[in-house]
Design an enzyme around this catalytic site. Structure first.
Site, PDB file in Angstrom:
ATOM      1  N   GLY A  86       0.817  -1.223   0.000  1.00  0.00           N
ATOM      2  CA  GLY A  86       0.000   0.000   0.000  1.00  0.00           C
ATOM      3  C   GLY A  86       0.845   1.263   0.000  1.00  0.00           C
ATOM      4  N   ASN A 125      -6.487  -2.869  -1.888  1.00  0.00           N
ATOM      5  CA  ASN A 125      -6.404  -1.426  -2.098  1.00  0.00           C
ATOM      6  C   ASN A 125      -5.003  -1.040  -2.572  1.00  0.00           C
ATOM      7  OD1 ASN A 125      -7.432   1.174  -2.110  1.00  0.00           O
ATOM      8  ND2 ASN A 125      -6.718   1.608  -0.031  1.00  0.00           N
ATOM      9  N   SER A 155      -3.889   6.893  13.719  1.00  0.00           N
ATOM     10  CA  SER A 155      -4.191   8.148  13.031  1.00  0.00           C
ATOM     11  C   SER A 155      -4.581   9.225  14.033  1.00  0.00           C
ATOM     12  CB  SER A 155      -5.360   7.910  12.062  1.00  0.00           C
ATOM     13  OG  SER A 155      -5.885   9.126  11.607  1.00  0.00           O
ATOM     14  N   TYR A 167     -14.349   4.103  10.604  1.00  0.00           N
ATOM     15  CA  TYR A 167     -12.898   3.998  10.353  1.00  0.00           C
ATOM     16  C   TYR A 167     -12.136   4.511  11.572  1.00  0.00           C
ATOM     17  CZ  TYR A 167      -8.293   5.685   9.178  1.00  0.00           C
ATOM     18  OH  TYR A 167      -6.948   5.963   9.223  1.00  0.00           O
ATOM     19  N   LYS A 191      -9.661   2.517  14.628  1.00  0.00           N
ATOM     20  CA  LYS A 191      -8.307   2.892  15.077  1.00  0.00           C
ATOM     21  C   LYS A 191      -8.274   2.968  16.602  1.00  0.00           C
ATOM     22  CE  LYS A 191      -6.118   3.118  11.197  1.00  0.00           C
ATOM     23  NZ  LYS A 191      -5.113   2.071  10.886  1.00  0.00           N
ATOM     24  N   PHE A 231      -0.565  12.151  11.014  1.00  0.00           N
ATOM     25  CA  PHE A 231      -1.422  13.250  10.635  1.00  0.00           C
ATOM     26  C   PHE A 231      -1.770  13.052   9.162  1.00  0.00           C
ATOM     27  CE2 PHE A 231      -2.086  15.683  14.467  1.00  0.00           C
ATOM     28  CZ  PHE A 231      -1.424  14.826  15.323  1.00  0.00           C
ATOM     29  N   ASN A 237      -9.120  11.781  -0.626  1.00  0.00           N
ATOM     30  CA  ASN A 237      -8.145  12.671   0.006  1.00  0.00           C
ATOM     31  C   ASN A 237      -7.795  13.845  -0.923  1.00  0.00           C
ATOM     32  OD1 ASN A 237      -6.670   9.799   1.501  1.00  0.00           O
ATOM     33  ND2 ASN A 237      -7.756  11.393   2.593  1.00  0.00           N
ATOM     34  N   ARG A 288      -4.727  21.301   8.258  1.00  0.00           N
ATOM     35  CA  ARG A 288      -4.200  19.960   8.550  1.00  0.00           C
ATOM     36  C   ARG A 288      -2.681  20.012   8.644  1.00  0.00           C
ATOM     37  NH1 ARG A 288      -8.762  19.483   9.118  1.00  0.00           N
ATOM     38  NH2 ARG A 288     -10.254  17.901   8.388  1.00  0.00           N
ATOM     39  N   GLU A 334     -19.356  16.364   5.633  1.00  0.00           N
ATOM     40  CA  GLU A 334     -19.726  15.901   6.974  1.00  0.00           C
ATOM     41  C   GLU A 334     -18.561  15.182   7.652  1.00  0.00           C
ATOM     42  OE1 GLU A 334     -23.053  13.243   7.033  1.00  0.00           O
ATOM     43  OE2 GLU A 334     -22.906  12.905   9.224  1.00  0.00           O
ATOM     44  N   GLY A 335     -18.355  15.503   8.907  1.00  0.00           N
ATOM     45  CA  GLY A 335     -17.344  14.782   9.694  1.00  0.00           C
ATOM     46  C   GLY A 335     -15.973  15.418   9.647  1.00  0.00           C
TER      47      GLY A 335
HETATM   48  C1  WQD Z   1      -8.084  17.151   4.037  1.00  0.00           C
HETATM   49  C2  WQD Z   1      -8.804  18.486   3.888  1.00  0.00           C
HETATM   50  C3  WQD Z   1     -11.159  18.271   3.434  1.00  0.00           C
HETATM   51  C4  WQD Z   1     -10.800  16.453  -0.509  1.00  0.00           C
HETATM   52  C5  WQD Z   1      -8.266  11.508   6.286  1.00  0.00           C
HETATM   53  C6  WQD Z   1      -8.425  10.514   7.403  1.00  0.00           C
HETATM   54  C7  WQD Z   1      -7.116  10.371   8.134  1.00  0.00           C
HETATM   55  C8  WQD Z   1      -6.060   9.977   7.160  1.00  0.00           C
HETATM   56  C9  WQD Z   1      -5.944  11.046   6.072  1.00  0.00           C
HETATM   57  C10 WQD Z   1      -5.723   7.612   6.935  1.00  0.00           C
HETATM   58  C11 WQD Z   1     -10.174  18.478   4.561  1.00  0.00           C
HETATM   59  C12 WQD Z   1     -10.433  18.917   2.267  1.00  0.00           C
HETATM   60  C13 WQD Z   1     -10.494  17.005   0.728  1.00  0.00           C
HETATM   61  C14 WQD Z   1     -11.422  17.249  -1.501  1.00  0.00           C
HETATM   62  C15 WQD Z   1     -11.396  19.110   0.008  1.00  0.00           C
HETATM   63  N1  WQD Z   1      -6.364   8.716   6.577  1.00  0.00           N
HETATM   64  N2  WQD Z   1     -10.784  18.314   0.967  1.00  0.00           N
HETATM   65  N3  WQD Z   1     -11.690  18.552  -1.204  1.00  0.00           N
HETATM   66  O1  WQD Z   1     -10.040  13.987   6.045  1.00  0.00           O
HETATM   67  O2  WQD Z   1      -8.013  15.242   6.982  1.00  0.00           O
HETATM   68  O3  WQD Z   1      -7.951  12.760   6.839  1.00  0.00           O
HETATM   69  O4  WQD Z   1      -7.226  11.125   5.429  1.00  0.00           O
HETATM   70  O5  WQD Z   1      -4.905   7.455   7.775  1.00  0.00           O
HETATM   71  O6  WQD Z   1      -7.257   9.376   9.116  1.00  0.00           O
HETATM   72  O7  WQD Z   1      -9.379  11.006   8.299  1.00  0.00           O
HETATM   73  O8  WQD Z   1      -7.859  14.113   4.771  1.00  0.00           O
HETATM   74  O9  WQD Z   1      -7.278  14.698   2.450  1.00  0.00           O
HETATM   75  O10 WQD Z   1      -9.618  13.845   2.934  1.00  0.00           O
HETATM   76  O11 WQD Z   1      -8.993  16.123   3.662  1.00  0.00           O
HETATM   77  O12 WQD Z   1     -11.662  20.299   0.249  1.00  0.00           O
HETATM   78  O13 WQD Z   1     -11.734  16.802  -2.640  1.00  0.00           O
HETATM   79  O14 WQD Z   1      -9.064  18.697   2.498  1.00  0.00           O
HETATM   80  O15 WQD Z   1     -12.400  18.930   3.667  1.00  0.00           O
HETATM   81  O16 WQD Z   1     -10.385  19.766   5.100  1.00  0.00           O
HETATM   82  P1  WQD Z   1      -8.571  14.107   6.199  1.00  0.00           P
HETATM   83  P2  WQD Z   1      -8.450  14.640   3.381  1.00  0.00           P
END
Ligand code: WQD
Length: 344
Positions: free
Chosen positions: A12, A37, A127, A152, A156, A181, A202, A234, A299-300
């Site tokens: 992965g 995956n 995470s 998910y 964890k 992170f 992501n 982030r 959401e979330g």
């Molecule tokens: C980052 C920011 C979105 C996509 C998740 C998991 C975490 C880890 C990493 C595994 C947020 C914004 C995103 C898009 C956007 N996974 N965004 N448009 O949600 O912080 O973390 O992935 O280990 O455990 O929770 O990462 O990259 O999805 O989002 O605006 O098309 O980018 O709203 O603010 P996230 P992300």
């Protein structure tokens, strides 16, 4: 004789980069992965970088009998790095049973079989999701975990608690839990990288796919947050920096120098970056435009989270070194290479 490390989920994204750094550090690596995956091509990518093809078993961690056979086949494993898990937040809401079975049962099988086969050390891939929306920033390891906002994230937390309870039971076991992170980027060789299956959830893979033309535009999920530019913040960490954190953590366990049989480390840069800042940094670093539109919040989503990495810096002697700009260049180079292979 090289020390043997078992890496579950090793084909992965984070797993493959960690295998490269383990091999470069002189460890022998055995990968098990069910390829749900990731693709077997990662093995060739790893070999192109290190010159060493890792042993590979196409195996699912929920397959107890298969795992038992694997542990018997590869004697003398010194540590397990457990990456194998489903990790799409949104999918976990739709398919909770799949996430609990894969992520929790998979870990329990590993923990059950380790003492039977004399394997004492486990490094667990966790995470920052466990912190939810932290009360204080930057967030350090003493911050309380919060109720998960997705199955998910809950897996964890549950897995961390299972490891804690197994060690508390007096099992012949040590563990380090790394709380990542936001991992981004790819190996500078562009031989391995993030391979999202389907539409990426992501941010960075969506940015690179938009920049290369797969998507017309990026949707920015909300700019009405309580942050300087209104978008979420982030801690984006380079995947190679993250992989190197695993190598020093494994060495810490094998050297038997842990302060406790169970230790936690936040693995981040310590710097918060907003969505708009990341888009801008990507455009400036790669001289390419990323069309986007602001839409409703997702959401979330956590509003803002970034790490206090002091514990990892001082105790592990590990520090993130690669800049966001160079990381975004590596992500773009990887996307361009994928695009070339898609054309073939
Ligand atoms: C980052 C920011 C979105 C996509 C998740 C998991 C975490 C880890 C990493 C595994 C947020 C914004 C995103 C898009 C956007 N996974 N965004 N448009 O949600 O912080 O973390 O992935 O280990 O455990 O929770 O990462 O990259 O999805 O989002 O605006 O098309 O980018 O709203 O603010 P996230 P992300």
């Amino acid at each position: 004789m090289k020390e043997r490390i078992l890496v579950t989920g090793g084909t992965g994204y984070i797993g493959s980069h960690t295998v490269v750094e383990l091999q470069l550090a002189g460890y022998e690596v055995i990968i098990i992965d069910n390829l749900s995956n990731s693709t077997i091509d990662s093995l060739a990518g790893i070999e192109k970088i290190t010159g060493i093809k890792p042993s590979f078993e196409n195996l699912d961690c929920v397959d107890y009998v298969g795992l038992d056979y694997m542990f018997s086949k590869y004697e003398g494993i010194k540590a397990v790095i457990h990456f194998a898990a489903s990790k799409a937040v949104g999918e976990s809401v739709q398919k909770p049973i799949l996430y609990y079975r894969n992520n929790v049962n998979g870990l329990m099988n590993i923990l059950d079989l380790m003492p039977i086969h004399g394997v004492q050390n486990i490094l667990f891939s966790s995470s920052c999701t466990v912190y939810g929306e932290p009360d204080m920033l930057p967030v350090n390891e003493t911050a309380p975990t919060k109720p998960a906002t997705s199955p998910y994230g809950n897996t964890k937390q549950i897995c961390e608690e299972i490891i804690r309870d197994v060690i508390h039971s007096g099992a012949f076991m040590n563990s380090i839990i790394l709380r990542y992170f936001n991992p981004i980027g790819a190996h500078p060789s562009a031989q391995i990288g993030e391979l999202p299956i389907g539409v990426p959830s992501n941010l960075v893979p969506f940015i690179t796919q938009t920049a290369i033309g797969i998507h017309n535009k990026l949707n920015v999920f909300g700019n009405d947050y309580n942050t300087p530019d209104g978008t979420c913040i982030r801690d984006y960490i380079n995947v190679v920096d993250l992989a190197k954190a695993h190598v020093v953590a494994v060495k810490r366990m094998l050297d038997c120098v842990q302060d406790e049989p169970l230790e936690f480390f936040n693995i981040g840069t310590g710097r918060g970056v907003s969505v708009f800042e990341l888009i801008h940094a990507f455009e400036m670093s790669n001289h390419v435009k990323v069309p986007y539109t602001v839409v409703e919040r997702r959401e979330g989503d956590i509003e803002k989270v970034w790490a206090d990495p002091q514990k990892a810096n001082t105790i592990l002697g590990w520090k993130a070194e690669i800049s966001v700009e160079d990381t975004l260049k590596s992500a773009w180079n990887w996307e361009k290479r994928l695009h070339e292979t898609r054309k073939v």
